[in-house]
Design a protein around this motif. Structure first.
Motif, PDB file in Angstrom:
ATOM      1  N   GLN A 121       0.833  -1.182   0.000  1.00  0.00           N
ATOM      2  CA  GLN A 121       0.000   0.000   0.000  1.00  0.00           C
ATOM      3  C   GLN A 121       0.878   1.246   0.000  1.00  0.00           C
ATOM      4  O   GLN A 121       1.918   1.281   0.658  1.00  0.00           O
ATOM      5  CB  GLN A 121      -0.908   0.013   1.229  1.00  0.00           C
ATOM      6  N   ASP A 125      -4.868   4.200  -4.206  1.00  0.00           N
ATOM      7  CA  ASP A 125      -4.391   4.840  -2.975  1.00  0.00           C
ATOM      8  C   ASP A 125      -4.565   6.349  -3.115  1.00  0.00           C
ATOM      9  O   ASP A 125      -4.176   6.927  -4.135  1.00  0.00           O
ATOM     10  CB  ASP A 125      -2.926   4.498  -2.718  1.00  0.00           C
ATOM     11  N   GLN A 161       1.215   5.318   0.717  1.00  0.00           N
ATOM     12  CA  GLN A 161       0.648   6.440   1.454  1.00  0.00           C
ATOM     13  C   GLN A 161       1.047   7.740   0.788  1.00  0.00           C
ATOM     14  O   GLN A 161       2.196   7.895   0.346  1.00  0.00           O
ATOM     15  CB  GLN A 161       1.125   6.421   2.909  1.00  0.00           C
ATOM     16  N   GLY A 208      -4.478  10.377  -1.086  1.00  0.00           N
ATOM     17  CA  GLY A 208      -4.081  11.217   0.021  1.00  0.00           C
ATOM     18  C   GLY A 208      -5.298  11.779   0.731  1.00  0.00           C
ATOM     19  O   GLY A 208      -6.436  11.521   0.337  1.00  0.00           O
ATOM     20  N   GLN A 209      -5.036  12.593   1.755  1.00  0.00           N
ATOM     21  CA  GLN A 209      -6.128  13.133   2.567  1.00  0.00           C
ATOM     22  C   GLN A 209      -6.713  14.405   1.978  1.00  0.00           C
ATOM     23  O   GLN A 209      -7.774  14.857   2.380  1.00  0.00           O
ATOM     24  CB  GLN A 209      -5.644  13.396   4.000  1.00  0.00           C
TER      25      GLN A 209
END
Length: 125
Positions: free
Chosen positions: A1, A114, A3, A116-117
């Motif tokens: 994964q 995947d 990040q 990001g915020q």
């Protein structure tokens, strides 16, 4: 994964510029796509720009062509989005994302795994 951590958002006046950054933690492949997406309140998430980590094709949404530039620094493991001549309609939460091992460049949010915020961009008139 993988990040992803975005930064660089903020508030600017129309005509201004911002540079978004997306730091990548984890292993990626040359055939992975990385992209920038945005989502304004009440609207669907849309692809803004995308590229292959290994280089080559680049995608821009029509609404940002000539104003935004996507790039990546492999050594720094960072994806960038340079945004110039910003307009109020560019206001949104901006996200970076990775689509693993794609045969063709894509900016379809559903193909990205995947995320990001997000970092908020607000452009005032």
């Amino acid at each position: 994964q993988v990040q992803l951590v975005e930064s660089g958002g903020g508030s600017v006046q129309a005509g201004g510029s911002l540079r978004l950054s997306c730091a990548v933690f984890g292993y990626t492949y040359r055939s992975d796509c990385m992209g920038w997406f945005r989502q304004a309140p009440g609207k669907e998430r849309e692809g803004v720009a995308a590229l292959y980590i290994g280089g080559g094709s680049v995608y821009y949404a029509d609404s940002v062509k000539g104003r935004f530039t996507i790039s990546r620094d492999i050594a720094k493991r960072t994806l960038y989005l340079e945004m110039n001549s910003l307009k109020p309609e560019d206001s949104a939460m901006y996200y970076c994302a990775v689509a693993p091992r794609q045969g063709a460049l894509t900016a379809v949010p559903g193909q990205y795994k995947d995320w990001g915020q997000g970092t908020q961009v607000t452009v005032s008139s």
